[in-house]
Design a protein around this motif. Structure first.
Motif, PDB file in Angstrom:
ATOM      1  N   SER A 105     -56.816 107.986 -26.251  1.00 28.77           N
ATOM      2  CA  SER A 105     -56.119 108.300 -24.998  1.00 28.77           C
ATOM      3  C   SER A 105     -56.029 107.086 -24.067  1.00 28.77           C
ATOM      4  CB  SER A 105     -56.773 109.482 -24.288  1.00 28.77           C
ATOM      5  OG  SER A 105     -58.109 109.184 -23.955  1.00 28.77           O
ATOM      6  N   ASP A 106     -57.057 106.242 -24.023  1.00 30.26           N
ATOM      7  CA  ASP A 106     -57.011 105.037 -23.180  1.00 30.26           C
ATOM      8  C   ASP A 106     -55.934 104.065 -23.671  1.00 30.26           C
ATOM      9  OD1 ASP A 106     -59.087 106.020 -21.674  1.00 30.26           O
ATOM     10  OD2 ASP A 106     -60.623 104.841 -22.707  1.00 30.26           O
ATOM     11  N   ILE A 107     -55.771 103.979 -24.963  1.00 31.69           N
ATOM     12  CA  ILE A 107     -54.752 103.099 -25.541  1.00 31.69           C
ATOM     13  C   ILE A 107     -53.360 103.624 -25.223  1.00 31.69           C
ATOM     14  CG2 ILE A 107     -53.806 102.206 -27.708  1.00 31.69           C
ATOM     15  CD1 ILE A 107     -56.771 102.281 -28.755  1.00 31.69           C
ATOM     16  N   LYS A 108     -53.173 104.918 -25.364  1.00 30.02           N
ATOM     17  CA  LYS A 108     -51.871 105.503 -25.034  1.00 30.02           C
ATOM     18  C   LYS A 108     -51.546 105.299 -23.558  1.00 30.02           C
ATOM     19  CE  LYS A 108     -52.632 109.649 -26.621  1.00 30.02           C
ATOM     20  NZ  LYS A 108     -52.488 111.034 -27.082  1.00 30.02           N
ATOM     21  N   GLU A 109     -52.534 105.424 -22.700  1.00 26.79           N
ATOM     22  CA  GLU A 109     -52.319 105.223 -21.267  1.00 26.79           C
ATOM     23  C   GLU A 109     -51.932 103.767 -20.981  1.00 26.79           C
ATOM     24  OE1 GLU A 109     -54.885 105.549 -17.191  1.00 26.79           O
ATOM     25  OE2 GLU A 109     -55.256 107.023 -18.765  1.00 26.79           O
ATOM     26  N   PHE A 110     -52.590 102.829 -21.644  1.00 25.69           N
ATOM     27  CA  PHE A 110     -52.253 101.411 -21.474  1.00 25.69           C
ATOM     28  C   PHE A 110     -50.797 101.159 -21.840  1.00 25.69           C
ATOM     29  CE2 PHE A 110     -51.653  97.301 -23.581  1.00 25.69           C
ATOM     30  CZ  PHE A 110     -51.961  96.438 -22.549  1.00 25.69           C
ATOM     31  N   ILE A 111     -50.355 101.711 -22.939  1.00 24.54           N
ATOM     32  CA  ILE A 111     -48.969 101.512 -23.384  1.00 24.54           C
ATOM     33  C   ILE A 111     -47.993 102.183 -22.416  1.00 24.54           C
ATOM     34  CG2 ILE A 111     -47.302 102.104 -25.196  1.00 24.54           C
ATOM     35  CD1 ILE A 111     -49.681 101.798 -27.177  1.00 24.54           C
TER      36      ILE A 111
END
Length: 63
Positions: free
Chosen positions: A52-58
């Motif tokens: 989820s943190d990676i998706k938020e970054f993108i």
């Protein structure tokens, strides 16, 4: 182009991305997210919450 891989791309891959797909810039994950991406537990059936943190970054990346 977001680089969601566990290694660096080489010059040939970079050149091909630019020429074939019109890529203008490459965006790498910050170190802590790269570590998370490179260490997804193999026994996980569903990674949606784990990344989820990676998706938020993108989603919120300004480029």
């Amino acid at each position: 182009m977001f680089l969601l891989i566990s290694h660096e791309i080489d010059e040939i891959q970079e050149k091909q991305a630019k020429e074939l797909y019109g890529v203008r810039c490459f965006i790498r994950l910050p170190e802590e997210l790269q570590e998370e991406w490179s260490n997804i537990p193999h026994e996980m059936d569903e990674v949606r919450d784990y990344i989820s943190d990676i998706k938020e970054f993108i989603r919120f990346r300004q480029y």
